[in-house]
Write a protein that holds these residues in place. Structure first.
Motif, PDB file in Angstrom:
ATOM      1  N   LEU A 113      13.600  -4.587  -4.318  1.00  0.00           N
ATOM      2  CA  LEU A 113      14.929  -3.992  -4.477  1.00  0.00           C
ATOM      3  C   LEU A 113      15.476  -4.233  -5.885  1.00  0.00           C
ATOM      4  CD1 LEU A 113      16.856  -4.693  -1.138  1.00  0.00           C
ATOM      5  CD2 LEU A 113      15.985  -2.515  -1.991  1.00  0.00           C
ATOM      6  N   ASP A 114      15.259  -5.435  -6.394  1.00  0.00           N
ATOM      7  CA  ASP A 114      15.721  -5.747  -7.754  1.00  0.00           C
ATOM      8  C   ASP A 114      15.038  -4.840  -8.772  1.00  0.00           C
ATOM      9  OD1 ASP A 114      17.371  -7.730  -6.783  1.00  0.00           O
ATOM     10  OD2 ASP A 114      15.973  -9.368  -7.220  1.00  0.00           O
ATOM     11  N   SER A 115      13.741  -4.625  -8.590  1.00  0.00           N
ATOM     12  CA  SER A 115      12.986  -3.769  -9.504  1.00  0.00           C
ATOM     13  C   SER A 115      13.455  -2.320  -9.392  1.00  0.00           C
ATOM     14  CB  SER A 115      11.494  -3.869  -9.187  1.00  0.00           C
ATOM     15  OG  SER A 115      10.748  -2.960  -9.967  1.00  0.00           O
ATOM     16  N   TRP A 116      13.675  -1.870  -8.179  1.00  0.00           N
ATOM     17  CA  TRP A 116      14.141  -0.510  -7.914  1.00  0.00           C
ATOM     18  C   TRP A 116      15.499  -0.280  -8.574  1.00  0.00           C
ATOM     19  CZ3 TRP A 116      14.676   1.492  -2.159  1.00  0.00           C
ATOM     20  CH2 TRP A 116      14.843   2.885  -2.166  1.00  0.00           C
ATOM     21  N   LYS A 117      16.406  -1.238  -8.379  1.00  0.00           N
ATOM     22  CA  LYS A 117      17.737  -1.105  -8.963  1.00  0.00           C
ATOM     23  C   LYS A 117      17.668  -1.138 -10.483  1.00  0.00           C
ATOM     24  CE  LYS A 117      22.486  -2.733  -8.639  1.00  0.00           C
ATOM     25  NZ  LYS A 117      23.448  -3.576  -7.895  1.00  0.00           N
ATOM     26  N   GLY A 155      11.619 -12.264   0.758  1.00  0.00           N
ATOM     27  CA  GLY A 155      11.634 -12.563  -0.674  1.00  0.00           C
ATOM     28  C   GLY A 155      10.904 -11.499  -1.473  1.00  0.00           C
ATOM     29  N   GLY A 156       9.785 -11.025  -0.930  1.00  0.00           N
ATOM     30  CA  GLY A 156       9.046  -9.961  -1.607  1.00  0.00           C
ATOM     31  C   GLY A 156       9.826  -8.671  -1.635  1.00  0.00           C
ATOM     32  N   TYR A 157      10.554  -8.392  -0.542  1.00  0.00           N
ATOM     33  CA  TYR A 157      11.344  -7.160  -0.490  1.00  0.00           C
ATOM     34  C   TYR A 157      12.530  -7.241  -1.442  1.00  0.00           C
ATOM     35  CZ  TYR A 157      13.974  -3.193   1.245  1.00  0.00           C
ATOM     36  OH  TYR A 157      14.663  -2.015   1.320  1.00  0.00           O
ATOM     37  N   ARG A 199       0.841  -1.205   0.000  1.00  0.00           N
ATOM     38  CA  ARG A 199       0.000   0.000   0.000  1.00  0.00           C
ATOM     39  C   ARG A 199       0.871   1.248   0.000  1.00  0.00           C
ATOM     40  NH1 ARG A 199      -2.212   3.825   3.365  1.00  0.00           N
ATOM     41  NH2 ARG A 199      -4.476   4.123   3.452  1.00  0.00           N
ATOM     42  N   SER A 200       1.916   1.246   0.833  1.00  0.00           N
ATOM     43  CA  SER A 200       2.834   2.384   0.885  1.00  0.00           C
ATOM     44  C   SER A 200       3.590   2.545  -0.423  1.00  0.00           C
ATOM     45  CB  SER A 200       3.827   2.219   2.040  1.00  0.00           C
ATOM     46  OG  SER A 200       3.187   2.383   3.284  1.00  0.00           O
ATOM     47  N   LEU A 201       4.049   1.428  -0.973  1.00  0.00           N
ATOM     48  CA  LEU A 201       4.812   1.481  -2.222  1.00  0.00           C
ATOM     49  C   LEU A 201       3.955   1.971  -3.383  1.00  0.00           C
ATOM     50  CD1 LEU A 201       7.057  -1.709  -2.338  1.00  0.00           C
ATOM     51  CD2 LEU A 201       7.694   0.628  -1.764  1.00  0.00           C
ATOM     52  N   THR A 202       2.705   1.546  -3.413  1.00  0.00           N
ATOM     53  CA  THR A 202       1.805   1.965  -4.493  1.00  0.00           C
ATOM     54  C   THR A 202       1.601   3.469  -4.468  1.00  0.00           C
ATOM     55  OG1 THR A 202       0.667  -0.164  -4.490  1.00  0.00           O
ATOM     56  CG2 THR A 202      -0.499   1.695  -5.461  1.00  0.00           C
ATOM     57  N   SER A 203       1.412   4.010  -3.268  1.00  0.00           N
ATOM     58  CA  SER A 203       1.219   5.453  -3.124  1.00  0.00           C
ATOM     59  C   SER A 203       2.469   6.213  -3.539  1.00  0.00           C
ATOM     60  CB  SER A 203       0.864   5.775  -1.671  1.00  0.00           C
ATOM     61  OG  SER A 203       0.775   7.172  -1.481  1.00  0.00           O
ATOM     62  N   LEU A 204       3.620   5.745  -3.072  1.00  0.00           N
ATOM     63  CA  LEU A 204       4.885   6.397  -3.431  1.00  0.00           C
ATOM     64  C   LEU A 204       5.150   6.272  -4.921  1.00  0.00           C
ATOM     65  CD1 LEU A 204       7.585   7.741  -2.685  1.00  0.00           C
ATOM     66  CD2 LEU A 204       8.484   5.451  -2.204  1.00  0.00           C
ATOM     67  N   GLY A 205       4.908   5.088  -5.470  1.00  0.00           N
ATOM     68  CA  GLY A 205       5.154   4.852  -6.889  1.00  0.00           C
ATOM     69  C   GLY A 205       4.333   5.747  -7.782  1.00  0.00           C
ATOM     70  N   ALA A 206       3.082   5.975  -7.404  1.00  0.00           N
ATOM     71  CA  ALA A 206       2.210   6.831  -8.210  1.00  0.00           C
ATOM     72  C   ALA A 206       2.725   8.265  -8.217  1.00  0.00           C
ATOM     73  CB  ALA A 206       0.789   6.785  -7.663  1.00  0.00           C
ATOM     74  N   GLN A 228      27.223   0.302  -9.049  1.00  0.00           N
ATOM     75  CA  GLN A 228      27.609   0.986  -7.810  1.00  0.00           C
ATOM     76  C   GLN A 228      26.796   2.261  -7.613  1.00  0.00           C
ATOM     77  OE1 GLN A 228      31.857   1.550  -7.182  1.00  0.00           O
ATOM     78  NE2 GLN A 228      31.497   3.452  -6.056  1.00  0.00           N
ATOM     79  N   LEU A 229      26.578   2.998  -8.689  1.00  0.00           N
ATOM     80  CA  LEU A 229      25.789   4.231  -8.606  1.00  0.00           C
ATOM     81  C   LEU A 229      24.351   3.931  -8.176  1.00  0.00           C
ATOM     82  CD1 LEU A 229      27.056   5.951 -11.882  1.00  0.00           C
ATOM     83  CD2 LEU A 229      27.598   6.655  -9.528  1.00  0.00           C
ATOM     84  N   ALA A 230      23.774   2.878  -8.755  1.00  0.00           N
ATOM     85  CA  ALA A 230      22.399   2.504  -8.396  1.00  0.00           C
ATOM     86  C   ALA A 230      22.317   2.110  -6.924  1.00  0.00           C
ATOM     87  CB  ALA A 230      21.919   1.366  -9.284  1.00  0.00           C
ATOM     88  N   ASP A 231      23.329   1.388  -6.438  1.00  0.00           N
ATOM     89  CA  ASP A 231      23.354   1.015  -5.026  1.00  0.00           C
ATOM     90  C   ASP A 231      23.427   2.259  -4.132  1.00  0.00           C
ATOM     91  OD1 ASP A 231      23.174  -1.689  -5.511  1.00  0.00           O
ATOM     92  OD2 ASP A 231      25.334  -2.047  -5.395  1.00  0.00           O
TER      93      ASP A 231
END
Length: 198
Positions: free
Chosen positions: A127-131, A121-123, A63-70, A155-158
């Motif tokens: 993280l993979d998607s974010w990176k 696992g979900g997190y 729910r938090s991620l959806t709001s932030l993502g939008a 390295q920059l993405a990290d």
């Protein structure tokens, strides 16, 4: 006729209640009993909608991620490369009150990750998607000739991710230490580094 139950709506209500409980008192406040009571369910009824507490907490996190993502998407839309990366960085930093509320949910979720491989696992997938998003913007920036640093993109993405996570933790634990101009200056300096040859 038997009453028709909207299971998706019920799940949403449970997630919303859990999200609010975490905001008010952390993960400890979101017991199954309290979630059921606040949502108006009988004890044990939650199992009809979620497999367990981890699944409910993960729903609150989403729910938090959806709001932030939008919100981020609205600022990144139509942009690419270094400009998209800068907008992404600026609008994922926890500087607004709404961000502070979401940060409390995120911190509780991270704590849960330490004890639940299923939740972790979900997190990890997030993280993979974010990176991957950061790497895409960096690749576009190099293609456009705006990013010339020799520092590897991975390295920059990290760095981008760690900057955000660190700011999120401080926003919850020691909010008085969050200095918005300082955070914005860090983003400005980071973007300037990308434009410089080493």
């Amino acid at each position: 006729m038997p009453k028709i139950i909207d299971h998706d709506q019920r799940r949403k209500e449970i997630v919303d209640v859990t999200w609010q409980l975490i905001v008010e008192g952390g993960i400890e406040a979101a017991t199954m009993r309290e979630i059921a009571t606040r949502a108006g369910f009988a004890n044990g009824a939650l199992k009809h909608y979620f497999s367990g507490k981890d699944a409910i907490v993960e729903g609150a996190y989403e729910r938090s991620l959806t709001s932030l993502g939008a919100r981020v998407e609205a600022h990144v839309e139509g942009k690419r490369g270094i400009e998209a990366l800068e907008m992404f960085m600026r609008f994922t930093l926890p500087v607004e009150q709404e961000d502070a509320t979401a940060a409390r949910v995120l911190l509780s979720f991270w704590e849960r990750c330490a004890f639940s491989p299923e939740v972790r696992g979900g997190y990890d997938a997030h993280l993979d998607s974010w990176k991957a998003g950061c790497l895409r913007y960096l690749a576009e920036g190099r293609e456009d000739g705006d990013i010339v640093t020799s520092t590897p993109d991975s390295q920059l993405a990290d760095e981008v991710i760690m900057m955000n996570i660190g700011a999120t933790v401080i926003r919850v634990v020691s909010p008085e230490r969050i200095h918005v101009p300082g955070l914005e200056a860090q983003v400005t300096d980071f973007i300037a580094r990308l434009r410089r040859r080493d």
